[in-house]
Design a protein around this motif. Structure first.
Motif, PDB file in Angstrom:
ATOM      1  N   ALA A   1       0.844  -1.199   0.000  1.00 14.24           N
ATOM      2  CA  ALA A   1       0.000   0.000   0.000  1.00 14.24           C
ATOM      3  C   ALA A   1       0.880   1.250   0.000  1.00 14.24           C
ATOM      4  CB  ALA A   1      -0.913  -0.002   1.216  1.00 14.24           C
ATOM      5  N   VAL A   2       1.924   1.229   0.822  1.00 13.28           N
ATOM      6  CA  VAL A   2       2.822   2.386   0.934  1.00 13.28           C
ATOM      7  C   VAL A   2       3.653   2.545  -0.330  1.00 13.28           C
ATOM      8  CG1 VAL A   2       4.819   3.318   2.175  1.00 13.28           C
ATOM      9  CG2 VAL A   2       2.891   2.328   3.448  1.00 13.28           C
ATOM     10  N   GLU A   3       4.246   1.418  -0.812  1.00 18.86           N
ATOM     11  CA  GLU A   3       5.174   1.516  -1.930  1.00 18.86           C
ATOM     12  C   GLU A   3       4.466   1.743  -3.262  1.00 18.86           C
ATOM     13  OE1 GLU A   3       9.014   1.068  -1.382  1.00 18.86           O
ATOM     14  OE2 GLU A   3       7.917   1.997   0.262  1.00 18.86           O
ATOM     15  N   SER A   4       3.181   1.503  -3.319  1.00 17.53           N
ATOM     16  CA  SER A   4       2.448   1.803  -4.556  1.00 17.53           C
ATOM     17  C   SER A   4       1.993   3.256  -4.562  1.00 17.53           C
ATOM     18  CB  SER A   4       1.226   0.895  -4.678  1.00 17.53           C
ATOM     19  OG  SER A   4       0.301   1.197  -3.647  1.00 17.53           O
ATOM     20  N   GLY A   5       2.005   3.903  -3.412  1.00 18.93           N
ATOM     21  CA  GLY A   5       1.538   5.281  -3.319  1.00 18.93           C
ATOM     22  C   GLY A   5       0.067   5.401  -2.982  1.00 18.93           C
ATOM     23  N   ILE A   6      -0.634   4.269  -2.912  1.00 17.80           N
ATOM     24  CA  ILE A   6      -2.074   4.350  -2.632  1.00 17.80           C
ATOM     25  C   ILE A   6      -2.300   4.802  -1.192  1.00 17.80           C
ATOM     26  CG2 ILE A   6      -2.547   1.949  -1.861  1.00 17.80           C
ATOM     27  CD1 ILE A   6      -4.733   3.662  -4.445  1.00 17.80           C
ATOM     28  N   PHE A   7      -1.341   4.526  -0.297  1.00 18.59           N
ATOM     29  CA  PHE A   7      -1.421   5.035   1.072  1.00 18.59           C
ATOM     30  C   PHE A   7      -0.145   5.815   1.361  1.00 18.59           C
ATOM     31  CE2 PHE A   7      -3.481   5.194   5.126  1.00 18.59           C
ATOM     32  CZ  PHE A   7      -2.463   5.362   6.046  1.00 18.59           C
ATOM     33  N   PRO A   8      -0.209   7.141   1.210  1.00 12.04           N
ATOM     34  CA  PRO A   8       1.000   7.944   1.383  1.00 12.04           C
ATOM     35  C   PRO A   8       1.324   8.134   2.865  1.00 12.04           C
ATOM     36  CG  PRO A   8      -0.862   9.370   0.905  1.00 12.04           C
ATOM     37  CD  PRO A   8      -1.391   7.964   0.892  1.00 12.04           C
ATOM     38  N   LEU A   9       2.624   8.124   3.177  1.00 15.52           N
ATOM     39  CA  LEU A   9       3.046   8.406   4.550  1.00 15.52           C
ATOM     40  C   LEU A   9       3.536   9.837   4.613  1.00 15.52           C
ATOM     41  CD1 LEU A   9       5.083   5.197   5.536  1.00 15.52           C
ATOM     42  CD2 LEU A   9       2.655   5.674   5.867  1.00 15.52           C
ATOM     43  N   PHE A  10       2.921  10.654   5.485  1.00 18.19           N
ATOM     44  CA  PHE A  10       3.361  12.040   5.587  1.00 18.19           C
ATOM     45  C   PHE A  10       3.061  12.576   6.978  1.00 18.19           C
ATOM     46  CE2 PHE A  10      -0.791  14.073   5.539  1.00 18.19           C
ATOM     47  CZ  PHE A  10      -1.596  13.174   4.867  1.00 18.19           C
ATOM     48  N   GLU A  11       3.623  13.735   7.253  1.00 20.88           N
ATOM     49  CA  GLU A  11       3.362  14.448   8.507  1.00 20.88           C
ATOM     50  C   GLU A  11       2.961  15.873   8.169  1.00 20.88           C
ATOM     51  OE1 GLU A  11       7.488  13.346   9.782  1.00 20.88           O
ATOM     52  OE2 GLU A  11       6.554  13.302  11.765  1.00 20.88           O
ATOM     53  N   ALA A  12       2.168  16.451   9.051  1.00 18.89           N
ATOM     54  CA  ALA A  12       1.754  17.839   8.851  1.00 18.89           C
ATOM     55  C   ALA A  12       1.677  18.530  10.196  1.00 18.89           C
ATOM     56  CB  ALA A  12       0.396  17.902   8.161  1.00 18.89           C
ATOM     57  N   GLU A  13       1.959  19.823  10.200  1.00 20.53           N
ATOM     58  CA  GLU A  13       1.824  20.597  11.433  1.00 20.53           C
ATOM     59  C   GLU A  13       1.026  21.865  11.126  1.00 20.53           C
ATOM     60  OE1 GLU A  13       5.539  21.139  13.572  1.00 20.53           O
ATOM     61  OE2 GLU A  13       6.243  19.182  12.879  1.00 20.53           O
ATOM     62  N   HIS A  14       0.038  22.113  11.920  1.00 21.12           N
ATOM     63  CA  HIS A  14      -0.816  23.292  11.759  1.00 21.12           C
ATOM     64  C   HIS A  14      -1.305  23.454  10.325  1.00 21.12           C
ATOM     65  CE1 HIS A  14      -0.075  24.441  15.870  1.00 21.12           C
ATOM     66  NE2 HIS A  14       1.224  24.273  15.677  1.00 21.12           N
ATOM     67  N   GLY A  15      -1.717  22.348   9.737  1.00 26.38           N
ATOM     68  CA  GLY A  15      -2.359  22.398   8.425  1.00 26.38           C
ATOM     69  C   GLY A  15      -1.415  22.351   7.239  1.00 26.38           C
ATOM     70  N   VAL A  16      -0.119  22.245   7.473  1.00 20.55           N
ATOM     71  CA  VAL A  16       0.830  22.247   6.355  1.00 20.55           C
ATOM     72  C   VAL A  16       1.671  20.968   6.388  1.00 20.55           C
ATOM     73  CG1 VAL A  16       2.792  23.446   5.340  1.00 20.55           C
ATOM     74  CG2 VAL A  16       0.961  24.760   6.420  1.00 20.55           C
ATOM     75  N   VAL A  17       1.775  20.319   5.230  1.00 25.57           N
ATOM     76  CA  VAL A  17       2.589  19.101   5.162  1.00 25.57           C
ATOM     77  C   VAL A  17       4.049  19.462   5.399  1.00 25.57           C
ATOM     78  CG1 VAL A  17       3.386  17.233   3.666  1.00 25.57           C
ATOM     79  CG2 VAL A  17       0.991  17.961   3.596  1.00 25.57           C
ATOM     80  N   THR A  18       4.699  18.770   6.325  1.00 25.47           N
ATOM     81  CA  THR A  18       6.094  19.089   6.657  1.00 25.47           C
ATOM     82  C   THR A  18       7.066  18.038   6.152  1.00 25.47           C
ATOM     83  OG1 THR A  18       5.761  17.999   8.770  1.00 25.47           O
ATOM     84  CG2 THR A  18       5.554  20.406   8.744  1.00 25.47           C
ATOM     85  N   ASN A  19       6.532  16.846   5.901  1.00 24.64           N
ATOM     86  CA  ASN A  19       7.445  15.759   5.580  1.00 24.64           C
ATOM     87  C   ASN A  19       6.648  14.612   4.962  1.00 24.64           C
ATOM     88  OD1 ASN A  19       9.825  14.205   5.600  1.00 24.64           O
ATOM     89  ND2 ASN A  19       9.161  13.193   7.486  1.00 24.64           N
ATOM     90  N   SER A  20       7.233  13.932   4.001  1.00 25.49           N
ATOM     91  CA  SER A  20       6.608  12.705   3.522  1.00 25.49           C
ATOM     92  C   SER A  20       7.697  11.649   3.406  1.00 25.49           C
ATOM     93  CB  SER A  20       5.945  12.930   2.160  1.00 25.49           C
ATOM     94  OG  SER A  20       6.921  13.207   1.175  1.00 25.49           O
ATOM     95  N   THR A  21       7.308  10.393   3.463  1.00 25.34           N
ATOM     96  CA  THR A  21       8.281   9.302   3.332  1.00 25.34           C
ATOM     97  C   THR A  21       8.348   8.897   1.870  1.00 25.34           C
ATOM     98  OG1 THR A  21       7.711   8.532   5.526  1.00 25.34           O
ATOM     99  CG2 THR A  21       8.879   6.978   4.106  1.00 25.34           C
ATOM    100  N   ALA A  22       9.528   9.027   1.298  1.00 32.62           N
ATOM    101  CA  ALA A  22       9.671   8.691  -0.122  1.00 32.62           C
ATOM    102  C   ALA A  22       9.476   7.196  -0.340  1.00 32.62           C
ATOM    103  CB  ALA A  22      11.059   9.105  -0.609  1.00 32.62           C
ATOM    104  N   ILE A  23       8.926   6.856  -1.483  1.00 33.91           N
ATOM    105  CA  ILE A  23       8.784   5.443  -1.862  1.00 33.91           C
ATOM    106  C   ILE A  23      10.167   4.928  -2.246  1.00 33.91           C
ATOM    107  CG2 ILE A  23       7.891   3.923  -3.679  1.00 33.91           C
ATOM    108  CD1 ILE A  23       5.366   5.723  -3.684  1.00 33.91           C
TER     109      ILE A  23
END
Lengths: 334, 417, 194
Positions: free
Chosen positions: A258-280
């Protein structure tokens, strides 16, 4: 942290023995609280049992064992407290299906008023109790910025009651209330609720997605969340072998697909803004993920798509990849 | 201290005196002034050691109270009517878990049709949920009952609903003695939980209970309320010894000695009834009344003792068991089981219709002739009802009942009452 | 002794506060008093009714005031659109917020059946504008009511007003109420029915 390009043969797991103690996972430690102790009645291969254990043990470590858990009705609540036993080693309350977030608000308020600032509160529920029936209370808790970490264990349907569709059920998936018959078999496209994005819209201090495929990532996110005060939300993908029709031994593998296909993206956000995502790390086609689960079986015949729906799911994954910049062509340490 | 103040405001002060630790509030007419009063007390710093949380629904309000109470904090909320129904699941949850939450119920009718005025349908809707239900006759008693409620709830580990007639009491300005903090502290000690979420001593609260034990758990809930039958009069007596006045208790008789007729009722209407009793006694009528303060637990023995041998009992209630008749009346009949006494059900005051001394007295004169029917509706507009039945029988699409009735009545401002 | 007053006005004119202030005035004299509104859908401009009972003993009755001893009519535009006088006692008192003479208000039938001097008009809004600077006649009318019925003393009305409105606003309301009291008290002696 040292980037060690070293994977145990046959897996993508970084070995713990070669990193310093602080960097080792909580699960690898003998000191872990084992907050959900063995003997619970989860199905073989249950992703939620795994995810909850990872998350709660991390939170216990991060709070020096000063944690209270509030649980919505659902699989986790049911299999951890089969009358007359409980597998919980920490203070735990189950009230109703839709009010975990509100009950947690009350528990947190009690700690504050009694001057117990070090005692922290986690509310947890499945997708049903979070995205549907618990949505009102969840939004209220976010809006007030109550000091609660809400964890949603998303197995994408009401599993405890027999695999019925929820607003977290992906398009095309088969459930008991979206059977694979008729002109559009399975769940319809154009529906569904993205709660991580909705959480971000409340501008709360921290939102993250995680999956049981990446233990280290999940633990880091929970630990980070516990270091923040205010409303926080973590959404964890937890495959359900029974409901998804995947093999019990494939839970981690399916989550990774799910993660490596991109269908379930891994990311973090703070106060409404994406701060980080985990690259495939190594992209896989969504079809690989779908073919591992019988709930998508009706999309294929002899391994080939019967219509455009597998393609539309691929398009959704591609959109995630674009949006969260998941294909960065870099080596990752995970 | 004696004050001339609005009922809601006095209740807010009384709750504040009980040193609540978590108050969660969602507004609904007619309870709003209570939660606003408490919000002000907290925000101004007058009420210390208390968190006031604005929640997004009544369901959230009681859920927050559940969490707070389970974590060892003294918790309070207030609601009415539709709000009580919206939190219905949590109401059963709180009593099932044995959490000593105190809640003010500003009695208001339940729709449809939507109606903001007073009756007891809300309290009746959740009468079997396991909460203790106490009814206040005056605003003074509303103040006093809240103080007693916290102690009662915490001794038994059972939630308590204090019922205060919406508008009639909540919005009336009258003379009320709001007690001093020292007296309340002397009566009400700090909350000592029976169960609590504590990292030092973890417990699991709220697990599933199967057929093997569910009956026993429910029986123990009932047992708590049976204990309350003893505890409620004890607390009322203790309250009197500290505060110097009568408040609460199970039932309160008025001029029932030698009565041929006794009127039974709950809440503020008892004031009007007492005036009627005095007038009729003066005219030679042997009549009295019985106010029931504790509806849950229902004091079957005490009611039976007061009504035994009385020729006619008129149960005046602001509630209707649609399809049956009276709710309170059914309870009274159960108290008189095995006895051949006339019990009349008088449904009155639904949706806030004022209960007039004149109408009540006229009904009591009628009852002396012992009419056959035992369910009566006070001041029912028969012509309106008949006209609507006729209209509905004429054509299939006869329109919404409520709107048709309103058309018959004309402008709502046509009458003053 | 039981005195019952009924207040009529429109939403936004302080009709409810008027009844409450009267009850506070009575309380300050050691009496029992009960004040409550008619609980309609309150909107600005809609007709509003409130009630006040005053007694030496505990007031147990919980019904609207059906047979008032006194009527306070804060908005004269209600005079011919709503039945304000329903149940008024045969020796009841009526005080109307108007600069017009009672004779010019079209209430001849009412004037006939009440004792002489039992209907008075007071330009309360004008007095309010003069002393308070805002057209809020409620406290003013209480001054007039005190003079007319004697059910409460002016000092009590003044104290009640100060409790409801602190500081300068209280002062100005007191001034206006006192003015109304004096107007009504002065004319009382030689009051004629029209």
């Amino acid at each position: 942290m040292n980037i060690i390009k070293f994977y145990q043969k046959g897996t993508y797991t970084v070995g713990n023995r070669l990193v310093s103690e602080e960097e080792r996972t909580t699960q690898s430690s003998q000191e872990r609280t084992n907050s959900i102790t063995c003997g619970h009645r989860a199905c073989q291969g249950c992703g939620e049992a795994l995810g909850a254990r990872y998350a709660i043990d991390s939170a216990m470590r991060a709070t020096n064992n000063q944690l209270i858990a509030v649980n919505a009705t659902g699989c986790l609540e049911v299999f951890t407290t089969p009358y007359p036993e409980t597998s919980w080693q920490i203070p735990w309350i189950h009230s109703l299906f839709g009010n975990a977030a509100a009950v947690a608000t009350g528990v947190a308020a009690a700690q504050r008023i009694k001057g117990r600032d070090n005692v922290r509160v986690i509310a947890q529920g499945g997708d049903g109790g979070t995205t549907d029936i618990g949505f009102g209370c969840l939004s209220g808790m976010f809006e007030r910025n109550d000091d609660v970490l809400y964890i949603c264990y998303d197995n994408q349907a009401y599993m405890n009651t027999g695999v019925q569709r929820s607003s977290a059920t992906p398009p095309a998936a088969r459930t008991a209330t979206t059977p694979p018959v008729g002109p559009e078999p399975g769940n319809v496209f154009g529906t569904g609720k993205n709660v991580p994005l909705i959480a971000m819209a409340h501008n709360i201090p921290y939102v993250a997605t995680a999956a049981v495929a990446d233990l280290r990532d999940l633990e880091a996110k929970v630990t980070k969340a516990m270091g923040i005060r205010g409303a926080r939300y973590i959404h964890i993908l937890v495959p359900c072998p029974l409901g998804w029709g995947s093999a019990a031994h494939d839970t981690v593998r399916v989550a990774r697909l799910a993660v490596e296909s991109g269908i379930f993206p891994l990311f973090e956000a703070e106060h409404g803004v994406v701060t980080n995502s985990t690259a495939i790390r190594r992209q896989v086609p969504v079809a690989d993920y779908l073919l591992a689960q019988r709930r998508f079986a009706h999309l294929f015949k002899k391994g080939k798509p019967v219509d455009d729906r597998a393609g539309r799911l691929q398009a959704m994954a591609d959109e995630n990849i674009r949006r969260y910049n998941l294909l960065r062509g870099e080596e990752t340490d995970r | 201290m004696l004050k001339q103040t609005e009922g809601s405001h006095a209740v807010a002060e009384a709750v504040g005196l009980c040193r609540p630790e978590v108050i969660c509030a969602y507004p609904i007419t007619p309870q709003t002034h209570i939660v606003e009063g408490l919000g002000e007390l907290v925000k101004s710093g007058h009420l210390k050691g208390c968190e006031y949380i604005n929640v997004e629904s009544e369901f959230a309000a009681l859920s927050v109270a559940i969490g707070a109470s389970a974590a060892g904090a003294r918790a309070y909320t207030a609601t009415s009517s539709q709000g009580l129904l919206f939190m219905a699941e949590a109401v059963y949850n709180a009593s099932g878990l044995g959490l000593p939450i105190v809640m003010t119920l500003g009695n208001r009718a339940i729709g449809a049709p939507i109606n903001i005025w007073n009756d007891h349908s809300d309290a009746m809707a959740l009468r079997d949920a396991g909460w203790i239900q106490l009814f206040a006759e005056t605003n003074q008693e509303a103040v006093d009952l809240h103080i007693q409620a916290f102690k009662l709830a915490e001794i038994l580990s059972c939630p308590v609903m204090v019922c205060v007639d919406g508008f009639i009491l909540t919005h009336a300005v009258e003379r009320i003695d709001v007690p001093e903090q020292e007296l309340v502290d002397a009566f009400l000690p700090p909350y000592e939980p029976v169960q609590v979420l504590d990292p030092k001593d973890p417990v699991s609260i709220g697990a599933m209970v199967g057929p093997e034990a569910f009956t026993e758990v429910r029986y123990l809930e009932h047992h708590k309320q049976m204990r309350a039958l003893d505890l409620i009069p004890e607390l009322s007596a203790e309250f009197k010894s500290i505060f110097g006045r009568d408040a609460g208790g199970l039932v309160r008789p008025y001029r029932t000695e030698g009565a041929d007729t006794i009127v039974v009722a709950m809440g503020s209407v008892n004031g009007t009834i007492k005036d009627v009793i005095d007038d009729r006694r003066e005219a030679g009528d042997k009549i009295g009344c019985l106010s029931i303060c504790s509806f849950r637990p229902f004091p079957l023995e005490e009611v039976r003792a007061e009504l035994l041998g009385v020729r006619r009992i008129v149960v005046l209630e602001k509630s209707l068991a649609v399809g049956l008749g009276g709710v309170l009346a059914s309870h009274v009949r159960m108290a008189l089981r095995g006895r051949n006494q006339l019990v009349y059900t008088l449904i009155a005051g639904l949706g806030g219709r004022p209960i007039l001394k004149k109408s009540l007295s006229a009904f009591l004169s009628k009852v002396e002739a012992e009419p056959h029917a035992d369910v009566h509706f006070l001041d029912l507009k028969n012509d309106i009802v008949e006209r609507e039945i006729e209209r509905a029988s004429q054509q299939r699409r006869s329109g919404p009942t409520a709107e048709n009735v309103l058309k018959h009545i004309g402008s709502p401002m046509a009458g003053l009452v | 002794m039981m005195f019952q007053a009924r207040f009529h006005g429109r939403g936004g004119q302080g009709v409810v506060t008027a009844a409450e202030m009267l009850s506070v005035a009575a309380f300050l004299e050691g009496k029992h008093a009960q004040a409550f509104p008619s609980f309609g859908s309150e909107r600005m401009g809609a007709p509003v009714v409130s009630f006040c009972r005053i007694s030496d003993r505990e007031i147990r009755l919980r019904e609207p005031v059906l047979e008032p001893d006194a009527l306070v009519i804060q908005d004269p535009t209600l005079l011919h659109s709503v039945d304000l006088f329903s149940g008024l006692k045969s020796d009841g008192a009526v005080i109307i917020n108007s600069t017009k003479d009672v004779a010019d208000l079209g209430l001849d039938a009412l004037v006939e059946r009440l004792p002489a001097g039992n209907i008075r008009s007071v330009g309360a809004t004008e007095l309010a504008m003069k002393h308070i600077g805002r057209p809020l006649p409620n406290a003013v009318m209480l001054g007039g009511l005190a003079a007319m019925t004697g059910v409460i003393k002016l000092e009590s009305v003044i104290a009640a007003i100060r409790q409801a409105f602190p500081g300068a606003i209280g002062d100005s309301n007191v001034a206006a109420a006192t003015a109304a009291f004096e107007v009504v008290a002065a004319n009382k002696k030689d009051a004629v029915s029209c």
